[in-house]
Design an enzyme around this catalytic site. Structure first.
Site, short mmCIF file in Angstrom:
data_model
loop_
_atom_site.label_atom_id
_atom_site.label_comp_id
_atom_site.label_asym_id
_atom_site.label_seq_id
_atom_site.Cartn_x
_atom_site.Cartn_y
_atom_site.Cartn_z
CG ASP A 1 -15.79 66.93 -12.26
OD1 ASP A 1 -14.48 67.33 -12.54
OD2 ASP A 1 -16.80 66.65 -12.87
N GLY B 1 -10.36 71.71 -13.43
CA GLY B 1 -9.99 72.47 -14.83
C GLY B 1 -10.79 73.66 -15.00
CB SER C 1 -11.32 58.01 -12.95
OG SER C 1 -11.01 58.54 -14.14
CG ASN D 1 -9.12 61.10 -14.27
OD1 ASN D 1 -9.51 61.17 -13.24
ND2 ASN D 1 -10.29 61.67 -15.26
CG LEU E 1 -22.45 57.39 -9.63
CD1 LEU E 1 -22.95 55.83 -9.42
CD2 LEU E 1 -21.75 58.08 -8.29
CB SER E 2 -17.37 59.71 -13.55
OG SER E 2 -18.00 60.78 -14.21
CD GLU F 1 -30.83 59.18 0.19
OE1 GLU F 1 -31.36 60.23 -0.49
OE2 GLU F 1 -31.36 58.20 0.32
#
Ligand code: IPE
Ligand code: IPE
Ligand code: MG
Length: 243
Positions: free
Chosen positions: A20, A23, A65, A68, A198-199, A210
């Site tokens: 991530d 952009g 995703s 997305n 976590l999206s 973890e």
């Protein structure tokens, strides 16, 4: 220059990376978002290869995703183009995969992907199926909830067909019916770019993972950051509910 690989006492078997911040990386430089994705793709290659050199067995990269698709059409197209370019690197890519014995797997919904991309995905999976040193999962059109929905459907179908009885459904049945069947759950999940979520990434598999968060934007991610994660991981005390 040959990079020195540090020695680690404990290595995670499986690392997940949420790639991530592309952009924002581009915006900071006054560039189009797609330029950030191009740099992000370079970081993906570099980090995947470094994980292979370290001897990590499984790495999962979140590339696109199920949510997305809500982005502007132009951006979605630029991402699909990048995925195709990666897979079309042809002989060079295949040689690289052979050197590192890298198996490529795509996890996510196949439906909805452009047919030319699908063909390249199938070819890459077929051609790298024989390698087993490292498995690189690319989560593309992936959503943890969509994955669980598909698992529920296939388990329900097996019950309906009389192949499975309801009493025989265990947690393992679910693990066996998701994209990562047969793979260990991620030991650590990495999210850069200053977001703490976590999206929809590895929803089932992340139960005991973890986490490692950082403000670095994905295109700036380096091997040194991976070393930091691994040093950090060695000091984590994983109890899995015990004492
Ligand atoms: C991640 O970077 C790449 C994808 C989601 C495909 P972003 O594009 O989400 O970058 P930011 O979060 O807008 O900076
Ligand atoms: C998560 O990033 C998906 C990928 C990295 C592919 P997003 O940028 O889509 O996540 P949100 O929207 O910030 O949660
Ligand atoms: Mg983002």
């Amino acid at each position: 220059m040959e990079k020195k690989i540090p020695e680690f006492e404990v290595l995670p078997r499986h690392i997940g990376f949420i790639m991530d911040g592309n952009g924002r990386w581009a915006k900071m430089r006054g560039l189009e978002r797609s330029a950030g994705h191009v740099e992000g793709a370079k970081a993906f290659r570099k980090i995947g290869e470094y994980c292979a050199d370290l001897g990590i067995e499984y790495v999962t990269f979140y590339a696109f995703s199920t949510e997305n698709w809500n982005r502007p059409k132009k951006e979605v197209l630029s991402l699909m183009k990048l995925f195709k370019e990666y897979l079309r690197e042809g002989d060079g890519r295949l040689a690289e995969n052979e050197v590192r014995q890298m198996k490529l797997r795509f996890i996510g919904e196949r439906e909805g992907l452009p047919s030319d991309l699908l063909k390249l995905i199938e070819r890459a999976e077929k051609e790298t199926a024989k390698y087993s040193k490292i498995t690189v999962n690319i989560a593309l059109n992936y959503g943890g909830r969509a994955e669980l929905k598909s698992a529920v459907k296939s388990i329900a179908q097996k019950v309906k067909d009389g192949e499975l009885s309801i009493d025989d459904i265990t947690e393992q049945t679910i693990s066996d019916n998701i994209y990562t069947a047969g793979q260990p759950d991620p030991d650590i999940i990495v999210r850069p770019s200053g977001e703490y979520r976590l999206s929809n990434f590895l929803t089932w598999q992340s139960a005991y993972s973890e986490f490692w968060f950082s403000d670095i934007l994905w295109p700036d991610f380096t091997e040194e950051h991976v070393n930091e994660i691994l040093y950090d991981f060695q000091n984590r005390n994983r109890r899995f509910g015990g004492v």
